[in-house]
Design a protein around this motif. Structure first.
Motif, PDB file in Angstrom:
ATOM      1  N   HIS A   1      30.725  85.971-100.341  1.00 26.54           N
ATOM      2  CA  HIS A   1      30.041  86.722 -99.285  1.00 26.54           C
ATOM      3  C   HIS A   1      28.848  87.508 -99.823  1.00 26.54           C
ATOM      4  N   GLN A   2      28.928  87.953-101.058  1.00 30.40           N
ATOM      5  CA  GLN A   2      27.822  88.739-101.616  1.00 30.40           C
ATOM      6  C   GLN A   2      26.546  87.912-101.683  1.00 30.40           C
ATOM      7  N   PHE A   3      26.675  86.599-101.913  1.00 22.72           N
ATOM      8  CA  PHE A   3      25.484  85.749-101.941  1.00 22.72           C
ATOM      9  C   PHE A   3      24.812  85.710-100.564  1.00 22.72           C
ATOM     10  N   VAL A   4      25.610  85.766 -99.510  1.00 27.05           N
ATOM     11  CA  VAL A   4      25.051  85.797 -98.157  1.00 27.05           C
ATOM     12  C   VAL A   4      24.340  87.121 -97.923  1.00 27.05           C
ATOM     13  N   ARG A   5      24.914  88.207 -98.398  1.00 24.48           N
ATOM     14  CA  ARG A   5      24.262  89.510 -98.275  1.00 24.48           C
ATOM     15  C   ARG A   5      22.956  89.541 -99.065  1.00 24.48           C
TER      16      ARG A   5
ATOM     17  N   THR B   1      22.893  80.027-107.900  1.00 19.84           N
ATOM     18  CA  THR B   1      23.757  79.845-106.739  1.00 19.84           C
ATOM     19  C   THR B   1      23.060  80.406-105.503  1.00 19.84           C
ATOM     20  N   CYS B   2      23.005  79.598-104.429  1.00 19.43           N
ATOM     21  CA  CYS B   2      22.167  79.960-103.285  1.00 19.43           C
ATOM     22  C   CYS B   2      22.909  79.788-101.966  1.00 19.43           C
ATOM     23  N   SER B   3      22.613  80.666-101.023  1.00 15.12           N
ATOM     24  CA  SER B   3      23.073  80.522 -99.644  1.00 15.12           C
ATOM     25  C   SER B   3      22.168  79.526 -98.933  1.00 15.12           C
ATOM     26  N   ARG B   4      22.726  78.870 -97.912  1.00 15.82           N
ATOM     27  CA  ARG B   4      21.935  77.936 -97.115  1.00 15.82           C
ATOM     28  C   ARG B   4      22.630  77.635 -95.797  1.00 15.82           C
ATOM     29  N   LEU B   5      21.853  77.198 -94.806  1.00 11.98           N
ATOM     30  CA  LEU B   5      22.391  76.698 -93.546  1.00 11.98           C
ATOM     31  C   LEU B   5      22.521  75.191 -93.652  1.00 11.98           C
ATOM     32  N   VAL B   6      23.715  74.671 -93.383  1.00 12.98           N
ATOM     33  CA  VAL B   6      23.985  73.235 -93.494  1.00 12.98           C
ATOM     34  C   VAL B   6      24.131  72.655 -92.087  1.00 12.98           C
ATOM     35  N   PHE B   7      23.406  71.566 -91.815  1.00 14.78           N
ATOM     36  CA  PHE B   7      23.446  70.908 -90.504  1.00 14.78           C
ATOM     37  C   PHE B   7      22.717  69.572 -90.623  1.00 14.78           C
ATOM     38  N   GLN B   8      22.745  68.791 -89.552  1.00 16.60           N
ATOM     39  CA  GLN B   8      21.980  67.557 -89.481  1.00 16.60           C
ATOM     40  C   GLN B   8      21.107  67.573 -88.233  1.00 16.60           C
ATOM     41  N   ALA B   9      19.934  66.964 -88.338  1.00 16.19           N
ATOM     42  CA  ALA B   9      19.005  66.909 -87.213  1.00 16.19           C
ATOM     43  C   ALA B   9      19.575  66.043 -86.092  1.00 16.19           C
TER      44      ALA B   9
END
Length: 500
Positions: free
Chosen positions: A249-253, A376-384
């Motif tokens: 969670h800290q990575f998201v913060r 280490t990185c946060s990201r939004l995962v999805f498909q078009a």
């Protein structure tokens, strides 16, 4: 960028040969037409009628006023009756903004039983528009020509499309792109002549060491991060380890702090876009992939690895498509799927894809990114989502800029359980074999600006306004014809350069 603050001016051409009553009729017709266009609800930008012009002096003043009025982003001209084109020379010579020649007339059909010479003398658009068109061509002025009755929905749709292009062009004329770090690893196609780009396209590119951004991020308060996390919880799903109390969670913060700090930095500088580099991260806890995704959705242009031309085009296509469905994003050609006529390209990037192009709820995940100094990185995962769109890029060919446009079909998303990034799977038109070969022959980038809502015609109009080369790859493209077009264009621009 708010379309409510913009105007398109409407100027009608006539003359005093037919007397004052004719001019009054012309003015009345023009007023009714403009009101009807605005009341149609089809146009994104208000049309403002600026009167009927009957002399060189009146025309020159109308165009001079258009040049100096910040609200005016383009002019529509219409020759209601015969308007001698030599009157337009001075005005056209000095006019700098986009121009549309509207070949229409007040009445839709010929009044067969009532038509007389008075009607013929007054309603001469078929005549006057050709006279005007000759002069614009003689003066080598780029313009859009739309033909059809002003009440037709198809015609209004074309007007609306051109207006969006004008908005994109106006927005680009003071576009500041912040470049965090330089171009990546000797890559050629993402760089270019920044001086010529500012002269030709309006882009101004400023370098900013990443260290200048770090204090903005460090100044973000924990309460501000808390508020943004609450927003994330409303619009995104969270991986279990990314939720409050989770080990990641800290990575998201940290990503939230980057978003807040980056937005403040760009607002303070007045920037409309930015680029990042995964080798320029001194003082940063992770690559700003998540923040880039979020800011693209707000309308900021983005380019990875110092690609300032793509960042600018992403912003411009966002402005053009503002309010239309589908979404747009920065994307990159990643890997190929060879399957005969159904062969496709998986579009993705390390992190930075706009969530506007998905039809599902994006998921926040945190993973190690083994490239450069990204960590280490946060990201939004999805498909078009499935649909049709355009991929575009601008490249520097040395003696001119070239815009390349490829129409594409985004395929139905397929399960990718082990790929923790956003992506799109598409087939370039007319197929992978021809589409990819043509893109490569044209010198296209591995990055592109993609949109579901921007059309090929809109990008053609944009290239015309900018005065840059455009090549289009669509369902009718063949390699032989495309190579011939490139050769002809090369000769044209070489001669143009030599003559200038």
């Amino acid at each position: 960028m708010d379309f409510k603050d913009l105007e398109i001016w409407f100027i009608t051409g006539a003359q005093l040969l037919y007397g004052g009553d004719a001019v009054v009729a012309v003015d009345s017709h023009s007023t009714q037409m403009v009101k009807s266009l605005n009341d149609s609800g089809k146009l994104p930008i208000k049309v403002v009628y600026k009167g009927t012009v009957n002399s060189s002096k009146e025309i020159a003043k109308a165009f001079s006023d258009a040049n100096s009025d910040n609200k005016c982003i383009g002019v529509i001209t219409w020759m209601h009756t015969f308007s001698p084109a030599k009157m337009w020379i001075q005005g056209l010579k000095n006019y700098k903004k986009p121009l549309l020649h509207f070949h229409t007339q007040f009445n839709k059909e010929i009044p067969w039983n009532e038509i007389d010479m008075d009607f013929m003398n007054l309603n001469q658009s078929a005549h006057g528009d050709r006279e005007f068109g000759h002069m614009v061509s003689r003066m080598r002025k780029n313009r859009k020509v739309i033909v059809g009755h002003w009440s037709d929905e198809k015609v209004q749709a074309k007007l609306a499309s051109w207006m969006r292009v004008c908005a994109g062009w106006a927005d680009a004329q003071d576009m500041l792109i912040i470049r965090f770090g330089d171009n990546m690893n000797n890559v050629a196609v993402t760089d270019g002549d920044k001086v010529e780009a500012e002269m030709r396209l309006g882009y101004h590119v400023d370098n900013a060491p990443i260290a200048t951004l770090v204090p903005y991020i460090e100044a973000v308060k924990e309460t501000e991060i808390d508020a943004l996390i609450t927003e994330y919880e409303k619009v995104y799903d969270f991986a279990a380890d990314c939720k409050k109390g989770g080990e990641k969670h800290q990575f998201v913060r940290d990503a939230a702090a980057q978003e807040i700090g980056l937005r403040r930095f760009l607002q303070e500088k007045g920037a409309k876009g930015f680029t990042t580099s995964f080798n320029e991260l001194e003082g940063m806890k992770q690559l700003m992939g998540f923040a880039s995704q979020r800011l693209m959705a707000e309308g900021y242009g983005f380019g990875a690895e110092g690609d300032w031309k793509t960042a600018a085009l992403v912003r411009t296509m966002w402005v053009m498509g503002k309010g239309l469905p589908g979404g747009q994003s920065f994307l990159e050609d990643y890997t190929l799927n060879f399957d005969g006529e159904n062969s496709t390209i998986l579009q993705s990037h390390m992190l930075e894809i706009n969530p506007d192009i998905t039809g599902t709820k994006p998921r926040i995940e945190v993973h190690f990114l083994g490239i450069g100094d990204a960590r280490t990185c946060s990201r939004l995962v999805f498909q078009a989502h499935k649909g049709e769109g355009v991929a575009a890029t601008i490249v520097d060919m040395g003696n001119r800029f070239r815009m390349i446009v490829n129409e594409v079909v985004v395929e139905e998303p397929k399960p990718l359980p082990k790929l923790p990034v956003a992506c799109a799977l598409w087939k370039p038109m007319p197929n992978l074999e021809i589409g990819a070969a043509a893109w490569i022959l044209a010198g296209g980038t591995h990055h592109s600006s993609f949109s579901y809502s921007v059309t090929t015609e809109m990008l053609e109009d944009y290239a015309d306004i900018a005065g840059i080369e455009l090549v289009t790859i669509d369902k009718n493209t063949t390699i032989n014809n495309f190579k011939f077009e490139l050769k002809v264009n090369e000769v044209y621009y070489l001669l143009n350069t030599a003559l200038s």
